[in-house]
Design an enzyme around this catalytic site. Structure first.
Site, mmCIF file in Angstrom:
data_model
loop_
_atom_site.group_PDB
_atom_site.id
_atom_site.type_symbol
_atom_site.label_atom_id
_atom_site.label_comp_id
_atom_site.label_asym_id
_atom_site.label_seq_id
_atom_site.Cartn_x
_atom_site.Cartn_y
_atom_site.Cartn_z
ATOM 1 N N LYS A 82 0.856 -1.193 0.000
ATOM 2 C CA LYS A 82 0.000 0.000 0.000
ATOM 3 C C LYS A 82 0.892 1.244 0.000
ATOM 4 C CE LYS A 82 -4.345 1.144 2.347
ATOM 5 N NZ LYS A 82 -5.050 0.974 3.633
HETATM 6 O O1 G3P Z 1 -8.819 1.854 4.403
HETATM 7 C C1 G3P Z 1 -8.833 3.209 4.723
HETATM 8 C C2 G3P Z 1 -9.635 3.432 5.934
HETATM 9 O O2 G3P Z 1 -9.042 2.721 6.991
HETATM 10 C C3 G3P Z 1 -9.840 4.827 6.361
HETATM 11 O O3 G3P Z 1 -10.969 4.801 7.159
HETATM 12 O O4 G3P Z 1 -12.549 5.582 8.841
HETATM 13 O O5 G3P Z 1 -10.119 6.175 9.034
HETATM 14 O O6 G3P Z 1 -11.552 7.235 7.284
HETATM 15 P P1 G3P Z 1 -11.301 6.012 8.127
#
Ligand code: G3P
Length: 213
Positions: A82
């Site tokens: 990633k």
């Molecule tokens: O895969 C990306 C994700 O983990 C981001 O999620 O909820 O931190 O915006 P969030």
């Protein structure tokens, strides 16, 4: 649409994998920090449970990303490197594509970023829809625009809907035709449930007791 779990918690991966519906896992440095466990051991345990596990590089220059990513990919064939959506990240993605190392370009927030990542040879791009919603924008509209562009292009890059926050995000991503959705555990756990299923099952069981008894 493939379903990935967005977590660095191996028990959560084991649980959802046991349902027979898990296609992959995405991790990021914040999720790894939350669990407080060894990164390599965590990723390797997940690789035994899912065919795709995204492991994020933390270097910010292309050379550092390449060094880290090549090390990650040597750990296990299921690892997807990633990489953040920066120009340095694009250089690293190009290098990985030439070496047939799979990549997931993260922190995508616009169509131009999506196009550049695909052209550099990303296997997957991750637009973050929840964070766009948080900023007062319409995250799912970005997915719709990207899928429209993809329908006129020969990009092989899979579009992974990230930063999902509730089951409706998963439904809308599937309706638009996104290739993958990554889902936090608390949202994933809601997907099998419906109150009418619980009520219906209770009635079947109660009636069967009357037949049997
Ligand atoms: O895969 C990306 C994700 O983990 C981001 O999620 O909820 O931190 O915006 P969030």
């Amino acid at each position: 649409m493939k379903l990935f779990l967005d977590t660095a918690n191996v028990d959560q991966v084991r649980e959802v994998a046991s349902w027979g519906v898990l296609d992959g896992v995405t991790t990021n440095p914040s999720l790894v920090m939350k669990e407080g466990k060894d990164f390599r051991a965590t990723v390797l345990a997940m690789c035994e449970l899912a065919p795709n596990v995204s492991a994020q590089v933390t270097a910010t220059d292309a050379e550092g990303m390449i060094k880290q990513g090549e090390e990650y990919s040597s750990w296990h064939k299921n690892i997807v490197v990633k990489v953040p959506m920066t120009t340095e990240g694009l250089k690293a993605v190009k290098h990985f594509a030439q070496k047939k190392i799979r990549t997931n370009v993260t922190l995508v927030f616009s169509v131009p970023q999506a196009i550049l990542a695909a052209k550099a040879g990303a296997s997957i791009i991750s637009p973050f829809i929840g964070r766009l919603d948080d900023a007062g924008e319409e995250g799912m509209a970005l997915i719709a625009e990207i899928m429209e562009v993809w329908s006129h292009s020969d990009f092989r890059t899979e579009v992974l809907v990230a930063s999902t926050r509730h089951p409706r995000h998963i439904v809308d991503a599937a309706r638009i035709g996104a290739h993958i959705c990554t889902i936090p555990y608390d949202v994933f756990a809601k997907l099998p449930k419906h109150p009418l299923t619980d009520i219906g099952l209770k009635k079947f069981q109660d009636d069967w007791k009357k037949v049997a008894g």
